[in-house]
Design an enzyme around this catalytic site. Structure first.
Site, PDB file in Angstrom:
ATOM      1  N   ASP A  25      -9.803   2.562   2.031  1.00 10.79           N
ATOM      2  CA  ASP A  25      -9.795   2.046   3.406  1.00 10.79           C
ATOM      3  C   ASP A  25     -10.375   3.093   4.355  1.00 10.79           C
ATOM      4  O   ASP A  25     -11.041   2.750   5.334  1.00 10.79           O
ATOM      5  CB  ASP A  25      -8.371   1.707   3.851  1.00 10.79           C
ATOM      6  CG  ASP A  25      -7.870   0.383   3.283  1.00 10.79           C
ATOM      7  OD1 ASP A  25      -8.706  -0.445   2.884  1.00 10.79           O
ATOM      8  OD2 ASP A  25      -6.644   0.183   3.243  1.00 10.79           O
TER       9      ASP A  25
ATOM     10  N   ALA B 201      -2.361   0.121   6.142  1.00 13.72           N
ATOM     11  CA  ALA B 201      -3.719   0.093   6.701  1.00 13.72           C
ATOM     12  C   ALA B 201      -3.789   0.937   7.966  1.00 13.72           C
ATOM     13  O   ALA B 201      -4.778   1.634   8.218  1.00 13.72           O
ATOM     14  CB  ALA B 201      -4.150  -1.344   6.994  1.00 13.72           C
TER      15      ALA B 201
ATOM     16  N   LYS C 158       0.811  -1.220   0.000  1.00 11.94           N
ATOM     17  CA  LYS C 158       0.000   0.000   0.000  1.00 11.94           C
ATOM     18  C   LYS C 158       0.849   1.278   0.000  1.00 11.94           C
ATOM     19  O   LYS C 158       0.388   2.326  -0.451  1.00 11.94           O
ATOM     20  CB  LYS C 158      -0.958   0.005   1.189  1.00 11.94           C
ATOM     21  CG  LYS C 158      -2.046  -1.055   1.090  1.00 11.94           C
ATOM     22  CD  LYS C 158      -3.038  -0.966   2.226  1.00 11.94           C
ATOM     23  CE  LYS C 158      -4.099  -2.057   2.119  1.00 11.94           C
ATOM     24  NZ  LYS C 158      -5.147  -1.927   3.138  1.00 11.94           N
TER      25      LYS C 158
END
Length: 250
Positions: free
Chosen positions: A107, A134, A67
């Site tokens: 997210d 995250a 990510k």
């Protein structure tokens, strides 16, 4: 019939994928000429080779551990993704032979909309377990919700505390705890973050971004002391809806 489109998920390793099942069911039920696949990339450097191998690719989701490392490949970034510092959706834009990538972070949408109904006025501070991509989205979301987050990691550094710093005072004052680590994910279901579970109370909300298994060891141990728990399946669904909207926005 419309032109075939391919979407997918990149990460490593990739086991059970909610996204693959969700999107392929959606494509079949809505008669959409598309397919969603899992693409295990041992190295983020393999991304451009993957894209050249699959000319019908129209968008990607990004999961652990890419990510953050996918960001240098982006030609543009959505403001939220830029501020968070993590990308989990890539939109492809083609003009002739020119291919451009725009990075987004859904997210934030998924987590915010999922946890908001569970929050009370007493939830003022949070512990965010883990410091990856995250975690960055969760920290951003919590600030937006008016909750002060503290990141907990095995490695101490500026603005980050360690698991050894989780004193009774810290646990009592931080009544939202979010697990963003992969600890407890199938098949290693007998693992969980090393927090003092016996200091949890009915005032605590323990949210696990994992969704396989349905109830992780982190959730089970938290519930044993009266904490309210929730897994990450709804967050995954909400971010998948948002991914589809991004890929198909005109």
């Amino acid at each position: 019939m419309s032109q075939f489109k391919l979407y997918g998920l990149i990460g490593f390793p990739l086991g059970h994928s909610f996204s693959q099942q969700y999107f392929n069911t959606k494509f079949e039920s809505e008669n959409i000429n598309a397919e969603y696949r899992n693409f295990e990339l041992p190295d983020i450097g393999d991304l451009m080779e993957l894209i050249s191998e699959y000319p019908f690719l129209s968008g990607l989701n990004v999961t652990i551990p890419y990510k953050e490392s996918v960001i240098p490949y982006m030609d543009a970034m959505d403001p939220v993704a830029r501020e968070v510092g993590a990308v989990n959706v890539i939109k492809f834009s083609r003009k002739g032979s020119d291919l451009r990538f725009t990075g987004y972070n859904t997210d934030v949408i998924g987590f915010t909309d999922s946890i908001r109904p569970l929050l009370t006025r007493d939830h003022l501070r949070a512990l965010v377990l883990g410091s990856g991509g995250a975690s960055k989205a969760v920290v951003y979301s919590l600030w937006q919700l008016g909750i002060e987050p503290v990141v907990v990691s095995r490695t101490p550094r500026d603005g980050v505390i360690t698991y050894g710093d989780l004193t009774p005072e810290v646990m009592a004052s931080h009544t939202v705890i979010v697990n963003t680590t992969p600890l407890g994910m199938y098949p290693e279901i007998d693992r969980c973050p090393d927090i003092p579970y016996d200091l949890l109370t009915t005032e605590h909300l323990c949210y696990d971004l994992l969704y396989n298994p349905d109830e992780t060891l982190f959730m089970r141990r938290a519930a044993r002391y009266g904490a309210r728990t929730k897994n990450g399946l709804e967050m995954l669904m909400l971010q998948a809806f948002a991914s589809w909207d991004i890929w198909n926005a005109r």
